[in-house]
Design an enzyme around this catalytic site. Structure first.
Site, short mmCIF file in Angstrom:
data_model
loop_
_atom_site.label_atom_id
_atom_site.label_comp_id
_atom_site.label_asym_id
_atom_site.label_seq_id
_atom_site.Cartn_x
_atom_site.Cartn_y
_atom_site.Cartn_z
CB SER A 250 -20.04 2.19 -14.34
OG SER A 250 -18.58 2.13 -13.82
CE LYS B 159 -12.98 -2.79 -5.44
NZ LYS B 159 -11.89 -2.59 -6.37
CG ASP C 243 -9.82 -3.94 -10.19
OD1 ASP C 243 -10.96 -2.83 -10.15
OD2 ASP C 243 -10.43 -4.75 -8.64
N GLY D 178 -2.44 -1.91 -1.89
CA GLY D 178 -3.58 -1.83 -1.96
C GLY D 178 -4.27 -2.60 -2.35
N GLY D 179 -5.85 -2.04 -2.81
CA GLY D 179 -6.82 -3.05 -3.20
C GLY D 179 -6.37 -3.47 -4.78
NE ARG E 178 4.85 5.61 1.32
CZ ARG E 178 4.39 5.94 -0.30
NH1 ARG E 178 2.80 5.32 -0.80
NH2 ARG E 178 4.45 7.12 -0.91
CG ASP F 96 1.38 1.34 5.03
OD1 ASP F 96 1.50 -0.15 4.35
OD2 ASP F 96 1.31 1.79 3.97
CG MET G 117 -4.50 9.64 -8.85
SD MET G 117 -5.55 9.02 -7.32
CE MET G 117 -5.05 7.21 -8.58
N GLY H 214 -2.44 4.14 -17.44
CA GLY H 214 -3.08 2.99 -16.70
C GLY H 214 -4.82 3.54 -17.68
#
Length: 304
Positions: A35, A84, A120, A146-147, A169, A171, A222, A269
């Site tokens: 950034s 965040k 995002d 997730g986030g 999932r 979880d 990833m 992405g």
């Protein structure tokens, strides 16, 4: 030697002076962040007298951080993990998207009031748009809770998709997906939202068969999971649009499978990261980021 030092001082004096505005990134770790390089290039390109720096802070530091932002008149900037969520609670004002996600990754200081947003999901949608894909009225399957997944889901609903099938999932993050669905039922009642366990393969296949756009918003693809995908390649078809939030590698296994299957579009992405940055820049400067010029600069730096 003296001449060389003087030259460097002249450059620094032109770059930073008593009126230079400060922008900043807060979170940890931030040493690897691209950034500062991106935004400082854009400030210089646009002739904005500003500098962007990164500060390594954690959740427990955030109350002091927000006071410092006001004290030193930090004009704007970004929040990254793990701050965040707490940032969204400490801002004086946040957008509907940030409120629904429960996180904030960009802020602007408006005369001492810290106003936050989350980009995002908006960056993800912009990346689809520049690749010729409009999400409005479409049926989507989104993998993950997730986030990043939550931000994508909220932005898609606010953008007016018709259906949003969330698979994740079973979880500790599963309740987050259920909470997102409940919030969207109130905020976006025209959007049909469902949450299903990822291991329910038959339901996942049925959802993929019936959707327009398939999105991976998990870390699968990833490293060290770069040889994995959550979708059976046999489920992919030519009229399906496939998108990933993973940007490294540039093409995940799911994207490669989509290309091999001849899908209508296979979108990685990397562009999401770029357009998220561009939206951040516009949020706190009020002007479009010089994206093409920055991409050219990146290419030149990579070639060195």
């Amino acid at each position: 030697m003296g001449g060389s030092c003087a030259g460097k001082e002249d450059i620094m004096e032109k770059r930073i002076d008593g009126r230079t505005a400060l922008y900043a990134l807060f979170g940890t770790p931030v040493g690897h962040s691209g950034s500062p390089a991106m935004y400082n290039f854009c400030f210089q390109h646009d002739g904005i007298n500003a500098a962007y720096m990164a500060f390594d802070v954690n959740v427990d530091d955030m109350e002091q951080v927000m006071k410092a932002v006001k004290l030193f008149n930090v004009r704007g900037g970004n929040f990254t993990m793990p701050v965040k969520n707490i940032a969204s609670q400490l801002c004086d004002e946040i957008t509907p998207a940030a409120r629904l996600v429960g996180a904030c990754n960009v802020f602007v200081n408006k005369d001492g009031r810290i106003c936050g947003d989350v980009t995002d999901g908006k960056g993800f949608i912009k990346n689809l748009q520049v690749n010729g894909v409009d999400v409005k009225g479409k049926k989507l399957v989104v993998l993950g809770s997730g986030g990043a997944a939550t931000a994508v889901q909220v932005s898609l609903a606010l953008e007016g998709v018709s259906e949003l099938a969330i698979f994740c999932r079973n979880d500790e993050f599963y309740p987050r997906a259920e909470g997102t669905a409940k919030k969207l039922a109130t905020e976006c009642p025209d959007v049909k939202v469902s949450v299903t366990r990822l291991d329910e393969s038959a339901k996942l296949k049925e959802a993929v068969d019936g959707c327009d756009i398939l999105v991976n918003a998990t870390s699968v693809g990833m490293k060290p999971m770069d040889d994995m995908t959550l979708i059976d390649p046999a489920w992919l078809r030519k009229d399906l649009i496939v998108a990933d939030t993973v940007y490294n590698p540039e093409k995940t296994k799911m994207i490669l499978d989509a290309e091999a299957a001849g899908c209508k579009a296979a979108i990685g992405g990397k562009g999401m990261l770029l357009w998220q940055g561009a939206l951040n820049y516009e949020f706190y400067t009020g002007r479009p980021m010089p994206v093409e010029e920055y991409q050219k600069y990146q290419a030149e730096q990579a070639a060195k």
